[in-house]
Design an enzyme around this catalytic site. Structure first.
Site, PDB file in Angstrom:
ATOM      1  N   THR A 248      -4.434  -0.268  -7.879  1.00  0.00           N
ATOM      2  CA  THR A 248      -2.953   0.784  -7.492  1.00  0.00           C
ATOM      3  C   THR A 248      -3.185   0.359  -5.456  1.00  0.00           C
ATOM      4  OG1 THR A 248      -2.074   2.727  -8.000  1.00  0.00           O
ATOM      5  CG2 THR A 248      -4.828   2.278  -7.813  1.00  0.00           C
ATOM      6  N   GLU A 249      -1.545   0.691  -5.380  1.00  0.00           N
ATOM      7  CA  GLU A 249      -1.559   0.897  -3.883  1.00  0.00           C
ATOM      8  C   GLU A 249      -2.236   1.595  -2.851  1.00  0.00           C
ATOM      9  OE1 GLU A 249       2.721   1.427  -4.702  1.00  0.00           O
ATOM     10  OE2 GLU A 249       2.822   3.487  -4.541  1.00  0.00           O
TER      11      GLU A 249
END
Lengths: 218, 205, 218, 205
Positions: free
Chosen positions: B46-47
């Site tokens: 997840t960024e």
């Protein structure tokens, strides 16, 4: 996905002639001796090696250089009291040296790992080491354009790894390991111990497993 | 029959190679997570700074310091790791993620992606990490309904919406078909409830 | 040297009108609410704020925006279901928006902290967000030149700190904090707890104390 | 009388502000560490990835994973932290260190530094982190004997050796005097066993 191996020779067996190999360590601290020894036995020729130094004594990186299989070394500090192997090769014209300021060595590998095409850097402006490089004034300060250093392989040493390739290091032996891991097509890490996934604190992982292709406990 | 969202998510999930590192975009792509085979070693990124993201959090698991890119509380899997934003995007932009799955307003047959801005007057633009994923992941899959509400196709010759990335999409998963965007044109891998001939005609491929 | 304080108002009292303030957080996770509230009470005007978003609901960053004291916001994702405060200001022309891809936001602040003058970056090539920017082909790939984003102040939230300013974070609340800490003239970190020097594992410190000017336990 | 190495190190140490973050170069500058007042909050940085470096390791303390930039085993102080090389040099190049103290072959009156290469035929060059420190630290202090073995001054009008950095040195600490390199010329802050007049004449200042 990370392969967990026990044989250093297997871990480096596909390094081809002509490869660029990033080798971790700051002098002996963090140098992946067993992997470097395996690379020496493997015998790939015409290598370009990136390391902060150019070998100490007669073991590890120095022994690899002594085989004559390293065509070029990219480093910041080759000259040391115990760098006689390199010194002889260099003086007899048998190895090419690209001398790079230590911060550029680190940042250029970081750029390779981070997808940066080039960066303007203040180090070395007005010195022989940046002669001929593109220069630019930004906000009144002089910078030189530096390009990424990418490896085909990285050989690094960490302290512990888990089954999915996460790594933690030990004290100043961390040095170039985490940067090199991001900058190579294939990263091989030697560790003292491999623990199950979940065995390392997720907040304290230094190199996430995505960067580690092979984990070796020699 | 055309596929429902969950069926489509299952098709995408089945195509993700074992052992991949994958980023699932906000919206429709999030559904893919529920269909990944357990134990095949797919690791979710997840960024906002995590590898090894788990499923959505439930009940007591909810921790507002542990959220996904859509700011939804999630869980942590064994082997997870946290890192800061510059490191997270270095990972994305440096070509280390095997696959990302993104939603889209439009995709062109040449692989251009438009998914951040419809360009409508008064619309507030927001781009997030979409442009970084578009240029960074080794494979960019798009997951979207094939037709907009007005019946117009979203797989187009040339995007009319502002671009997110140029020539970056390799596959388009839709309710009516899976498209492979290849050097020499668009291949239709499979169709759902519509013939290939009808598809080609509606899309003007 | 890091000052350890307990009063958020004191910690932000010298932020001047016109300052650029980097504010940590990804939505609510990692947002230094108490410091942002203190900045709102402090009342400095004509601010430029850098954050990933543009406020949620009516508290924290959204409440700061509502004062009208923020002239410009630099962010990647302003539009959210609960960004009504920003939405109204933007639609009525009362706030300027610089929309920056999230990776550029992070990397441009990292560059400011690392002494990089500018860097060539592949993100956004061929899109409206890079129109008018210098573009260059390097090794066959297109890049755009991006410049650093430097803050006068950074307000961030960490989990724990020690007396010399070292910080550790908690899960995905880490996000922009470590990067912003490096990119500002003065960094103020709010933490849940301050422990003595030596109370954090040196291997697990994420932000070294050199980057932290003030530590606040509100 | 001119100063000995330890006396000179004490002079430098006394000038380092309490609470500073400091990098001490290889060689002569290393001696400064022993003269820093205990408890004044000076934190030592070593380029190979550590803040909070302590004194040299002795006996059982020796750990070859814990070395300084000269690869000498050192110790760790409470509040220390470790980081990788890119982070360490970002710290140096980003202007976060208050002071670095470096050795030198030559310093020019304009603050140019030459300390990495004498340019002799057959000499093997080595630069390490010197160029990064020269451009990165807020104040660059040089510590060196004022005269070379052949009697020539090492504080010069223009360096004859290859440069490390341009206009970066603010102070030069030598066995005979402390020099402040200022916009409008060289100020002599104090002399040791030599008159200012004699100094100026020998240096052609």
């Amino acid at each position: 996905m990370t392969a967990v191996l026990t044989d250093p020779d297997e871990a480096v067996a596909d390094i081809p002639d002509g490869a660029t190999v990033l080798i971790g360590g700051f002098g002996p601290a963090g140098q992946p001796i067993e992997l470097v020894d395996a690379l020496r036995r493997h015998g790939a020729r015409d290598l370009t090696v990136v390391n902060n130094n150019a070998g100490n004594g007669d073991t590890g990186l120095a022994a690899l250089l002594a085989t004559g299989n390293v065509r070029k070394i990219i480093c910041s500090f080759p000259r040391q009291t115990d760098s006689w192997v390199f010194d002889d090769l260099y003086r007899s014209g048998k190895i090419e040296l690209e001398l790079v300021p230590q911060g550029n060595l680190a940042e250029r590998m970081r750029a390779a790992g981070a997808g940066i095409g080039a960066f303007f850097c203040p180090t070395g402006v007005g010195t022989p080491l940046t002669e001929g490089k593109e220069q630019r004034t930004i906000d009144g300060r002089e910078y030189v354009l530096e390009y990424p250093i990418k490896g085909d392989f990285a050989l690094i040493k960490a302290h512990r790894g888990d089954e999915v390739g996460n790594l933690v290091y030990r004290k100043t032996a961390r040095n170039f390991g985490p940067v090199m891991a991001t900058a190579a097509g294939t990263t091989v890490a030697q560790v003292a111990e491999v623990v199950p996934a979940g065995g390392l604190d997720p907040e304290a992982v230094v190199t996430p497993g995505i960067y580690v292709d092979r984990l070796v406990t020699p | 029959m055309s596929l429902g969202k969950q069926e489509l998510a299952a098709v995408v999930a089945a195509d993700i190679p074992a052992g991949s590192y994958v980023n699932l975009g906000i919206g429709l792509p999030t559904l893919v997570a529920d269909h990944l085979p357990i134990g095949n070693g797919v690791t979710l990124h997840t960024e906002n700074g995590m590898l090894g993201m788990g499923r959505a959090a439930e009940g007591d698991e909810v921790d507002w310091d542990l959220v996904n890119a859509g700011k939804i509380p999630v869980t942590e899997t064994p082997g997870a790791s946290y890192f800061h934003h510059a490191d997270s995007f270095a990972m994305m932009r440096g070509g280390h993620l095997d696959v990302c799955v993104l939603g889209a307003f439009q995709v062109s047959v040449g692989g251009d992606l438009a998914n951040w801005n419809t360009g409508e007057p008064g619309a507030i633009p927001a781009v997030g990490g979409a442009m970084d994923l578009a240029i960074g992941a080794r494979d960019v899959y798009v997951m979207m309904p094939l037709f907009a509400r007005d019946g117009s196709a979203k797989l187009v010759d040339k995007c009319s919406y502002p671009l997110t990335g140029v020539g970056c999409v390799s596959r388009v998963y839709t309710d009516h078909a899976v498209f492979l965007l290849e050097e020499d044109g668009v291949a239709i891998r499979e169709t759902y409830g519509i013939s290939e001939a009808e598809l080609r005609s509606r899309l003007a491929l």
